[in-house]
Design a protein around this motif. Structure first.
Motif, short mmCIF file in Angstrom:
data_model
loop_
_atom_site.label_atom_id
_atom_site.label_comp_id
_atom_site.label_asym_id
_atom_site.label_seq_id
_atom_site.Cartn_x
_atom_site.Cartn_y
_atom_site.Cartn_z
N SER A 145 1.08 -1.55 0.59
CA SER A 145 -0.02 -0.39 -0.34
C SER A 145 1.01 1.07 -0.22
O SER A 145 0.82 2.47 -0.73
CB SER A 145 -0.71 -0.03 1.38
N ALA A 146 2.12 1.42 0.84
CA ALA A 146 3.09 2.83 1.15
C ALA A 146 3.73 2.88 -0.45
O ALA A 146 3.92 3.59 -1.09
CB ALA A 146 3.77 2.11 2.19
N THR A 147 3.70 1.06 -1.16
CA THR A 147 4.28 1.37 -2.01
C THR A 147 3.89 2.24 -3.07
O THR A 147 3.56 2.83 -4.34
CB THR A 147 5.19 0.33 -2.98
N LEU A 148 2.30 1.49 -3.64
CA LEU A 148 1.55 2.43 -4.58
C LEU A 148 1.06 4.19 -3.97
O LEU A 148 1.04 4.40 -5.43
CB LEU A 148 0.03 1.44 -4.98
N LEU A 149 1.07 4.17 -2.72
CA LEU A 149 0.92 5.62 -2.38
C LEU A 149 1.56 6.22 -2.69
O LEU A 149 1.73 7.07 -3.37
CB LEU A 149 0.23 5.57 -0.72
N LEU A 150 2.88 6.18 -2.26
CA LEU A 150 4.24 6.82 -2.73
C LEU A 150 4.80 6.83 -4.77
O LEU A 150 4.93 7.77 -5.31
CB LEU A 150 5.27 5.83 -2.70
N ILE A 151 4.29 5.97 -5.42
CA ILE A 151 4.07 5.71 -6.59
C ILE A 151 3.41 6.66 -7.16
O ILE A 151 3.68 7.39 -8.41
CB ILE A 151 3.42 4.37 -7.95
N THR A 152 2.35 6.96 -6.78
CA THR A 152 0.59 7.87 -7.45
C THR A 152 1.68 9.12 -6.74
O THR A 152 1.22 9.82 -7.33
CB THR A 152 -0.34 7.41 -6.51
N ILE A 153 2.21 9.45 -5.92
CA ILE A 153 2.27 10.64 -5.22
C ILE A 153 3.76 11.36 -6.34
O ILE A 153 3.80 12.56 -6.92
CB ILE A 153 2.67 11.09 -3.61
N MET A 154 5.00 10.53 -6.62
CA MET A 154 5.52 10.76 -7.18
C MET A 154 5.49 10.81 -8.88
O MET A 154 5.74 11.81 -9.54
CB MET A 154 6.79 9.06 -7.22
N ASP A 155 4.09 10.85 -9.30
CA ASP A 155 3.48 10.82 -10.38
C ASP A 155 4.63 10.90 -11.60
O ASP A 155 4.83 11.77 -12.12
CB ASP A 155 2.75 12.21 -10.61
N PRO A 156 5.30 9.23 -12.10
CA PRO A 156 6.64 9.71 -13.46
C PRO A 156 5.46 9.80 -14.60
O PRO A 156 6.65 10.32 -15.31
CB PRO A 156 6.81 7.71 -13.10
N LEU A 157 4.24 9.44 -15.22
CA LEU A 157 4.26 8.85 -15.99
C LEU A 157 3.65 11.14 -15.86
O LEU A 157 3.88 11.51 -17.05
CB LEU A 157 2.41 8.60 -16.61
N GLY A 158 2.81 11.60 -15.06
CA GLY A 158 3.02 13.37 -14.85
C GLY A 158 3.94 13.98 -15.37
O GLY A 158 4.05 14.76 -15.74
N ASN A 159 5.33 13.87 -14.93
CA ASN A 159 6.63 14.41 -14.76
C ASN A 159 7.62 14.18 -16.18
O ASN A 159 8.32 14.63 -16.33
CB ASN A 159 7.41 13.37 -13.93
N VAL A 160 6.70 13.34 -17.01
CA VAL A 160 7.87 13.19 -18.36
C VAL A 160 7.98 14.41 -19.16
O VAL A 160 8.71 14.71 -19.35
CB VAL A 160 7.30 11.65 -19.18
N ALA A 161 6.77 15.32 -19.11
CA ALA A 161 6.99 16.16 -20.00
C ALA A 161 7.64 17.27 -19.26
O ALA A 161 8.51 18.17 -20.08
CB ALA A 161 5.23 16.94 -19.94
N ILE A 162 7.85 17.39 -17.78
CA ILE A 162 8.44 18.17 -16.86
C ILE A 162 10.11 17.82 -17.57
O ILE A 162 11.10 18.46 -17.71
CB ILE A 162 8.17 18.14 -15.96
N PHE A 163 10.23 16.82 -17.24
CA PHE A 163 11.61 16.69 -17.44
C PHE A 163 12.22 17.15 -19.20
O PHE A 163 13.39 16.78 -18.79
CB PHE A 163 11.89 14.88 -17.49
N VAL A 164 11.05 16.32 -19.67
CA VAL A 164 11.45 16.83 -21.13
C VAL A 164 11.96 18.81 -21.56
O VAL A 164 12.82 18.24 -22.42
CB VAL A 164 10.15 16.50 -22.12
N SER A 165 10.81 18.87 -20.75
CA SER A 165 10.87 19.79 -21.28
C SER A 165 12.29 21.02 -20.29
O SER A 165 13.11 22.06 -20.91
CB SER A 165 9.96 20.81 -19.99
N GLY A 166 12.51 20.51 -18.97
CA GLY A 166 13.64 21.02 -17.95
C GLY A 166 15.26 20.32 -18.99
O GLY A 166 16.10 20.68 -18.26
N LEU A 167 14.26 18.95 -19.55
CA LEU A 167 16.12 19.04 -20.33
C LEU A 167 16.30 19.26 -21.66
O LEU A 167 17.36 19.23 -22.40
CB LEU A 167 15.80 17.15 -20.85
N ARG A 168 15.57 20.83 -22.30
CA ARG A 168 15.93 20.84 -23.17
C ARG A 168 17.13 21.32 -23.83
O ARG A 168 17.98 21.67 -25.12
CB ARG A 168 14.99 22.08 -24.10
#
Length: 194
Positions: free
Chosen positions: A5-28
């Motif tokens: 449960s803690a793992t699923l909660l942390l994955i949801t909060i870290m939101d890796p899929l949601g961060n993809v666009a932010i990482f792409v933008s930051g790495l321009r």
């Protein structure tokens, strides 16, 4: 709460899929051949911060006389400012002047090791300190899943192309504004209740 449960909660909060666009933008501004190295570096920095906070967070907050609400409110403000830049990107000239390789902010903190994740770790370790090694395992697993997704972000960006990446970035900016406002509201609500 158990490890899964803690793992699923942390994955949801870290939101890796949601961060993809932010990482792409930051790495321009980063040359394509260096991007994976930068992502790996930011992921390791985030992991170190998360692990330190898991083990030292309650002590550090006590030492600085900070309340959990301060994490939510300050994190909400930082995320809000980042989201505004995503929705209203600077002009091409301003962008060229300010384009530098990201280091710690905003990719490692607050995108991976953000205030919500730090606050969640703090709550877990404060409520059930005897299970700290379960929380450590949950943290490592959720970080591993996040790392796997974010290391693929350059490939995902190639599929999206520039206009697709821009559209996703603005959409994520809107979502990030909502997350930031919710964080601020949570912090204010916790502060008023206590």
């Amino acid at each position: 709460m158990d490890t899964l449960s803690a793992t699923l909660l942390l994955i949801t909060i870290m939101d890796p899929l949601g961060n993809v666009a932010i990482f792409v933008s930051g790495l321009r501004p980063v040359p394509p051949e260096r991007r994976l190295r930068v992502i790996a570096r930011e992921l390791v920095i985030a992991l170190v911060i998360l692990v330190l906070f898991l083990f030292l967070g309650p002590w550090l907050l006590g030492l600085l006389h900070l309340k959990q609400e301060a994490l939510f409110i300050s994190g909400g403000i930082v995320l809000f400012l980042i989201a505004l830049k995503m929705i209203f990107p600077p002009s091409r000239r301003e962008a060229d002047e300010s384009m530098v390789e990201p280091f710690i902010v905003p990719l490692a903190v607050p995108m991976i090791a953000g205030p919500s994740v730090l606050a969640t770790l703090l709550v877990l370790v404060s409520t059930q300190p005897e299970q700290i090694w379960h929380w450590f395992a949950a943290l490592l697993i959720s970080w591993g899943v996040t790392a796997a997704v974010l290391l693929c972000s350059p490939a995902i960006a190639r599929v999206l192309k520039e206009k697709g990446a821009m559209a996703v970035e603005r959409l994520m900016g809107m979502l990030l504004v909502m997350v930031a406002v919710q964080m601020l509201l949570n912090g204010i609500e916790h502060y008023i209740q206590h």
